[in-house]
Enzyme design. Structure first.
Site, short mmCIF file in Angstrom:
data_model
loop_
_atom_site.label_atom_id
_atom_site.label_comp_id
_atom_site.label_asym_id
_atom_site.label_seq_id
_atom_site.Cartn_x
_atom_site.Cartn_y
_atom_site.Cartn_z
N ASP A 29 0.85 -1.19 0.00
CA ASP A 29 0.00 0.00 0.00
C ASP A 29 0.88 1.24 0.00
O ASP A 29 2.07 1.18 0.37
CB ASP A 29 -0.93 0.03 1.23
CG ASP A 29 -1.83 1.26 1.21
OD1 ASP A 29 -2.49 1.50 0.18
OD2 ASP A 29 -1.86 2.00 2.21
N SER A 30 0.28 2.37 -0.36
CA SER A 30 1.01 3.64 -0.35
C SER A 30 1.37 4.05 1.08
O SER A 30 2.18 4.96 1.26
CB SER A 30 0.14 4.72 -1.00
OG SER A 30 -1.10 4.79 -0.33
N CYS A 50 -4.25 -1.26 -2.28
CA CYS A 50 -4.38 0.19 -2.44
C CYS A 50 -5.21 0.40 -3.70
O CYS A 50 -4.84 -0.11 -4.77
CB CYS A 50 -2.99 0.80 -2.61
SG CYS A 50 -2.99 2.54 -3.07
N GLU A 62 -5.93 10.34 8.27
CA GLU A 62 -4.50 10.32 8.66
C GLU A 62 -4.24 11.24 9.84
O GLU A 62 -3.31 11.04 10.61
CB GLU A 62 -3.63 10.73 7.47
CG GLU A 62 -3.77 9.76 6.31
CD GLU A 62 -2.50 9.04 5.92
OE1 GLU A 62 -1.42 9.61 6.11
OE2 GLU A 62 -2.60 7.90 5.42
N CYS A 102 -11.60 3.18 -1.28
CA CYS A 102 -10.31 3.66 -0.78
C CYS A 102 -10.06 2.98 0.56
O CYS A 102 -10.99 2.81 1.36
CB CYS A 102 -10.33 5.17 -0.61
SG CYS A 102 -8.88 5.83 0.23
N HIS A 129 -8.81 3.92 3.22
CA HIS A 129 -9.01 4.70 4.45
C HIS A 129 -10.48 4.80 4.86
O HIS A 129 -10.79 5.07 6.02
CB HIS A 129 -8.48 6.12 4.27
CG HIS A 129 -6.99 6.22 4.30
ND1 HIS A 129 -6.19 5.50 3.45
CD2 HIS A 129 -6.17 6.97 5.07
CE1 HIS A 129 -4.92 5.80 3.70
NE2 HIS A 129 -4.88 6.69 4.68
N1 DGL Z 1 -4.37 3.70 -0.25
C1 DGL Z 1 -4.96 4.74 -1.09
C2 DGL Z 1 -6.18 4.17 -1.80
O1 DGL Z 1 -6.76 3.18 -1.41
C3 DGL Z 1 -5.33 5.96 -0.28
C4 DGL Z 1 -4.14 6.75 0.21
C5 DGL Z 1 -3.37 7.42 -0.88
O2 DGL Z 1 -3.91 8.29 -1.60
O3 DGL Z 1 -2.20 7.08 -1.02
O4 DGL Z 1 -6.60 4.73 -2.79
#
Ligand code: DGL
Length: 278
Positions: A15-16, A78, A163, A197, A199
């Site tokens: 993941d990012s 992600c 976040e 997403c 989050h």
């Molecule tokens: N993990 C990213 C997603 O699911 C969200 C966070 C980001 O923008 O890096 O799209």
């Protein structure tokens, strides 16, 4: 084929940053017996606001690190990376590695199901700007369910709210209401919304307060975990390359202290990460 190509290794979860932990917790709950390496690219997060070229480059680099660590199967946990980088990696980069390497995303498992969940056949997607711009949800849903109409809303303020741990407070109301209204104005018949997403499951209760009760909210974690189990059952040759020792290792490309502190909200348990220098 080299020796490494046949030695079983952990399943890589990329993941990012932290968000993929909300997916990983469901995968680990369903498939605890496997070894896993979670890799969070916190040094370069967020991905959701970046261009195709940048997301592809960053994602591929991290996938390669996971392959180098012995993974054969990597899940892009992600949405943004799944939307923007997955197809190119699968088509362009994976063939170089050979048949024992796979990269899967989080968009397809949900899109395979949503046409059966929605009765009105009007489905809403809430996601990062990058995921919305990629049109991946629309393309994938229409591939499985051509009769379903898909409406999208980018929610660029939601990741920062989570976040900064402000997603439950009154300050979040404005942006939650704003994006929910903008989506529902596109069609009064939406009966299903995918939280596209990593989050957004953390904001589920807050989002629920602004979404009429007849509309279903779909979080991806459990769906991705179910589909992964099914995938491993159907692909015994890949399952044989996934080691089963129940060891979970976490890497972050940023500070481990900050990662461990924030990770528990997404993962629902204590995390002791290691630093990975890019
Ligand atoms: N993990 C990213 C997603 O699911 C969200 C966070 C980001 O923008 O890096 O799209």
């Amino acid at each position: 084929m080299t020796n490494n190509d046949t030695i079983p290794g952990p399943i890589g979860i990329f993941d990012s940053g932290y968000g993929g932990l909300s997916v990983f917790r469901e995968i680990a709950a369903r498939l605890p017996q496997y070894d896993y390496i979670y890799f969070g690219d916190n040094a370069r997060t967020p991905y959701g606001i970046r261009s195709f070229d940048t997301i592809y480059k960053y994602t591929l680099e991290c996938v390669r690190h996971l392959f180098d660590m012995g993974c054969h199967l990597v899940i892009l946990a992600c949405n943004t990376a799944s939307a923007k980088a997955l197809r190119t990696i699968q088509q362009h980069d994976l063939p170089v590695y050979g048949p024992g390497y796979r990269v899967l995303g989080v968009i397809r498992p949900t899109t395979e199901l949503v046409g059966r969940i929605s009765h009105s056949k009007h489905v809403g997607i809430m996601a990062t700007s990058g995921t919305v711009q990629s049109n991946s949800y629309v393309v994938e849903i229409n591939r499985f369910f051509p009769g379903v109409q898909v409406f999208q809303q980018a929610c660029p303020m939601w990741v920062p709210l989570v976040e900064n741990n402000e997603h439950d407070g009154p300050g979040a109301d404005y942006f939650v209401q704003k994006y929910v209204q903008a989506l529902l104005q596109q069609s009064p018949d939406i009966d299903t919304i995918i939280l596209g997403c990593t989050h957004y499951p953390l904001m589920l209760q807050k989002i629920r307060t602004f979404v009429p009760p007849h509309i279903q909210l779909i979080a991806q974690g459990t769906i991705v975990a179910e589909r992964l189990e099914d995938y491993l059952l159907r692909h015994s040759e890949i399952d044989a390359l996934c080691s089963k020792g129940g060891e979970y290792i976490f890497y972050t490309t940023e500070s481990t202290e900050t990662f461990d502190q924030k990770a528990r909200y997404f993962y629902g348990g204590e995390v002791r990460s290691r630093h990975f220098e890019l």
